[in-house]
Enzyme design. Structure first.
Site, PDB file in Angstrom:
ATOM      1  N   GLU A 193      31.001 -14.694  20.675  1.00 16.43           N
ATOM      2  CA  GLU A 193      31.611 -13.933  21.758  1.00 16.43           C
ATOM      3  C   GLU A 193      32.544 -12.851  21.225  1.00 16.43           C
ATOM      4  O   GLU A 193      32.636 -11.754  21.799  1.00 16.43           O
ATOM      5  CB  GLU A 193      32.396 -14.875  22.676  1.00 16.43           C
ATOM      6  CG  GLU A 193      31.543 -15.920  23.375  1.00 16.43           C
ATOM      7  CD  GLU A 193      31.469 -17.239  22.614  1.00 16.43           C
ATOM      8  OE1 GLU A 193      31.396 -18.285  23.260  1.00 16.43           O
ATOM      9  OE2 GLU A 193      31.480 -17.212  21.356  1.00 16.43           O
ATOM     10  N   THR A 216       1.672 -39.161  -4.575  1.00 15.74           N
ATOM     11  CA  THR A 216       2.824 -38.311  -4.910  1.00 15.74           C
ATOM     12  C   THR A 216       3.010 -38.090  -6.403  1.00 15.74           C
ATOM     13  O   THR A 216       3.780 -37.234  -6.804  1.00 15.74           O
ATOM     14  CB  THR A 216       4.117 -38.934  -4.354  1.00 15.74           C
ATOM     15  OG1 THR A 216       4.318 -40.218  -4.955  1.00 15.74           O
ATOM     16  CG2 THR A 216       4.037 -39.095  -2.847  1.00 15.74           C
ATOM     17  N   ALA A 217       2.363 -38.874  -7.215  1.00 13.96           N
ATOM     18  CA  ALA A 217       2.446 -38.725  -8.670  1.00 13.96           C
ATOM     19  C   ALA A 217       1.279 -39.460  -9.298  1.00 13.96           C
ATOM     20  O   ALA A 217       0.745 -40.415  -8.712  1.00 13.96           O
ATOM     21  CB  ALA A 217       3.771 -39.290  -9.199  1.00 13.96           C
ATOM     22  N   ARG A 257      16.273 -26.597   2.738  1.00  7.75           N
ATOM     23  CA  ARG A 257      17.501 -26.990   2.025  1.00  7.75           C
ATOM     24  C   ARG A 257      18.670 -26.109   2.440  1.00  7.75           C
ATOM     25  O   ARG A 257      19.788 -26.581   2.628  1.00  7.75           O
ATOM     26  CB  ARG A 257      17.296 -26.863   0.512  1.00  7.75           C
ATOM     27  CG  ARG A 257      16.466 -27.937  -0.151  1.00  7.75           C
ATOM     28  CD  ARG A 257      16.434 -27.690  -1.654  1.00  7.75           C
ATOM     29  NE  ARG A 257      15.634 -28.661  -2.386  1.00  7.75           N
ATOM     30  CZ  ARG A 257      15.453 -28.625  -3.693  1.00  7.75           C
ATOM     31  NH1 ARG A 257      16.002 -27.658  -4.418  1.00  7.75           N
ATOM     32  NH2 ARG A 257      14.717 -29.542  -4.299  1.00  7.75           N
ATOM     33  N   LEU A 278      18.165 -29.834  -7.277  1.00  8.33           N
ATOM     34  CA  LEU A 278      18.336 -30.076  -5.835  1.00  8.33           C
ATOM     35  C   LEU A 278      19.300 -29.099  -5.171  1.00  8.33           C
ATOM     36  O   LEU A 278      20.007 -29.454  -4.232  1.00  8.33           O
ATOM     37  CB  LEU A 278      18.797 -31.518  -5.581  1.00  8.33           C
ATOM     38  CG  LEU A 278      17.799 -32.612  -5.968  1.00  8.33           C
ATOM     39  CD1 LEU A 278      18.436 -33.989  -5.808  1.00  8.33           C
ATOM     40  CD2 LEU A 278      16.525 -32.519  -5.141  1.00  8.33           C
ATOM     41  N   GLU A 310      15.068 -35.783   0.181  1.00 10.31           N
ATOM     42  CA  GLU A 310      13.907 -35.647  -0.704  1.00 10.31           C
ATOM     43  C   GLU A 310      13.789 -36.978  -1.437  1.00 10.31           C
ATOM     44  O   GLU A 310      14.548 -37.252  -2.363  1.00 10.31           O
ATOM     45  CB  GLU A 310      14.087 -34.473  -1.661  1.00 10.31           C
ATOM     46  CG  GLU A 310      14.180 -33.145  -0.924  1.00 10.31           C
ATOM     47  CD  GLU A 310      13.967 -31.929  -1.817  1.00 10.31           C
ATOM     48  OE1 GLU A 310      13.461 -32.093  -2.955  1.00 10.31           O
ATOM     49  OE2 GLU A 310      14.299 -30.815  -1.381  1.00 10.31           O
ATOM     50  N   THR A 347       9.946 -45.500  -2.165  1.00  8.63           N
ATOM     51  CA  THR A 347      10.771 -46.644  -1.763  1.00  8.63           C
ATOM     52  C   THR A 347      11.873 -46.231  -0.795  1.00  8.63           C
ATOM     53  O   THR A 347      12.076 -46.854   0.255  1.00  8.63           O
ATOM     54  CB  THR A 347      11.385 -47.318  -3.004  1.00  8.63           C
ATOM     55  OG1 THR A 347      10.329 -47.766  -3.858  1.00  8.63           O
ATOM     56  CG2 THR A 347      12.256 -48.500  -2.596  1.00  8.63           C
ATOM     57  N   LEU A 348      12.610 -45.170  -1.131  1.00  6.37           N
ATOM     58  CA  LEU A 348      13.677 -44.705  -0.235  1.00  6.37           C
ATOM     59  C   LEU A 348      13.102 -44.197   1.077  1.00  6.37           C
ATOM     60  O   LEU A 348      13.670 -44.436   2.149  1.00  6.37           O
ATOM     61  CB  LEU A 348      14.508 -43.613  -0.911  1.00  6.37           C
ATOM     62  CG  LEU A 348      15.691 -43.093  -0.088  1.00  6.37           C
ATOM     63  CD1 LEU A 348      16.699 -44.202   0.190  1.00  6.37           C
ATOM     64  CD2 LEU A 348      16.376 -41.921  -0.798  1.00  6.37           C
ATOM     65  N   SER A 360      12.533 -47.077   3.290  1.00  8.24           N
ATOM     66  CA  SER A 360      13.790 -47.609   3.834  1.00  8.24           C
ATOM     67  C   SER A 360      14.278 -46.773   5.004  1.00  8.24           C
ATOM     68  O   SER A 360      14.684 -47.310   6.044  1.00  8.24           O
ATOM     69  CB  SER A 360      14.861 -47.657   2.740  1.00  8.24           C
ATOM     70  OG  SER A 360      14.508 -48.563   1.717  1.00  8.24           O
TER      71      SER A 360
END
EC number: 3.5.4.26
Length: 364
Positions: A56, A165-166, A188, A208, A293, A297-298, A301
């Site tokens: 404004e 993924t790998a 990011r 990162l 990212e 495993t993470l 979760s």
């Protein structure tokens, strides 16, 4: 409430203006403002960065004396309190505007209807709710934190077409193309924090951070030369594996290493409780948007605990084989109705890769 075609056009313009601040305003909301006399735009602006003038203020400065008896279109209720800047409701009143149209009320307890009340008490006509869904969309992280105390979480993953993924030996650079990685840089840049694990940092020697030279051209134009806002980097390091020679520590920006958490009884828990961590990042670090990212495993979760607001997966046109590492370590499913169902919100091609944006279907 009736709004004209012109009203819709002006609020749509204000929302487009607000979106320009998405790389620089965190933790503040993205806000745009358009001021008109009749059907002529006399002022416009958006909130550029936290601590700077609000939308404004920019629009009123452009409008000058023409703001008197004008209509102001604002994507979020004008603030009513003194923070790092004066209240915008007061500025609109002093400028003599006759009408204010807000896309939505601000859920921030410091505002939450007070700005609207101030305007009405000054004799200004106020209308609320024009293009509200669009205004909600551009501020999902801010709104979620204000309403729930928890940050908005985006989970990013990258995989081959067969969901890997790998390779079996851990080699994963690079599954996706440079264009997909540039797209990730844009995500990011909008976040307040980037969350990952020490395993990811060590395996990829990942920094990162946000790298200006890798951002798409339409993103780079929002930054003055060399002034990239770096999100807080949150690294889960339960086993304390990080070492000072990693690239992570050679780049600018704040880093928070989480290796253990204190329980209410004062004892130490070596396992990171994700809901508590997210709540702490919101309350103690003023984070409303987290970009995750994660490895398999993470990621599992976050998904199992219902902590993901939006899933973003880049699929590369590659096949990596059955012995390669899987995208998500979810186990124990024996019936198809146990499978996690998604709503596909967006499906686009980024270079040679496919980008899938999805939300999770409610189990209710």
């Amino acid at each position: 409430m009736n709004f004209s075609v012109f009203d819709h056009q002006m609020m749509a313009k204000a929302i487009k203006l607000a979106e320009k601040g998405r790389f620089t305003t965190h933790p503040n909301p993205n806000v745009g403002c358009v001021i008109t006399q009749g059907e002529t735009i006399v002022g416009h602006g958006y909130h550029i960065r936290a601590g700077g003038p609000h939308a404004e203020v920019h629009a009123l400065a452009m409008a000058g004396e023409q703001a008197k008896s004008a209509t102001a279109y604002v994507t979020l209720e004008p603030c009513s309190h003194y923070g790092r800047t004066p209240p915008c409701a007061k500025g609109l009143i002093e400028a003599g505007v006759a009408r204010v149209i807000c896309a939505m009320q601000d859920p921030n307890p410091s505002v939450s209807g007070n700005g609207i009340a101030m305007l009405k008490e000054a004799g200004i006509e106020v209308q609320v709710g024009l293009l509200e869904a669009d205004a909600e969309r551009i501020n999902r992280p801010f709104l979620k934190k204000m309403r729930t105390g928890m940050p908005w979480v985006q989970l990013k993953m990258a995989a081959s077409l067969d969901g890997k993924t790998a390779l079996e030996n851990g080699n994963s650079q690079w599954i996706t193309s440079a264009l997909a990685r540039a797209d990730v840089q844009g995500y990011r840049a909008q976040a307040g924090a980037i969350l990952s694990t020490s395993k990811t940092v060590i395996d990829d020697n990942a920094s990162l951070n946000v790298r200006l030279d890798e951002l798409a051209e339409d993103v780079r134009v929002h930054y003055p030369a060399g002034e990239v806002r770096q999100p807080l980097r949150v690294i889960l390091d339960r086993r304390q594996r990080l070492t000072s020679d990693l690239r992570l520590f050679a780049t600018s920006g704040e880093i928070l290493v989480v290796s253990e958490q204190e329980k209410q009884d004062g004892s130490i828990d070596s396992a990171v409780e994700l809901p508590q961590l997210l709540a702490n990042l919101a309350s103690q670090h003023n984070i409303n948007h987290i970009w995750v990212e994660a490895g398999a495993t993470l990621a599992a979760s976050f998904i199992e605990q219902g902590l993901v607001d939006e899933l973003i997966v880049y699929l590369a046109p590659k096949i990596m084989g059955s012995d390669a590492q899987s995208l998500i370590n979810l186990t124990g499913l024996t019936e198809m109705d146990q499978a996690i169902a998604l709503n596909i919100e967006q499906l686009t091609q980024v270079g040679p890769d496919i980008k899938l944006v999805a939300t999770f279907k409610s189990s209710k």
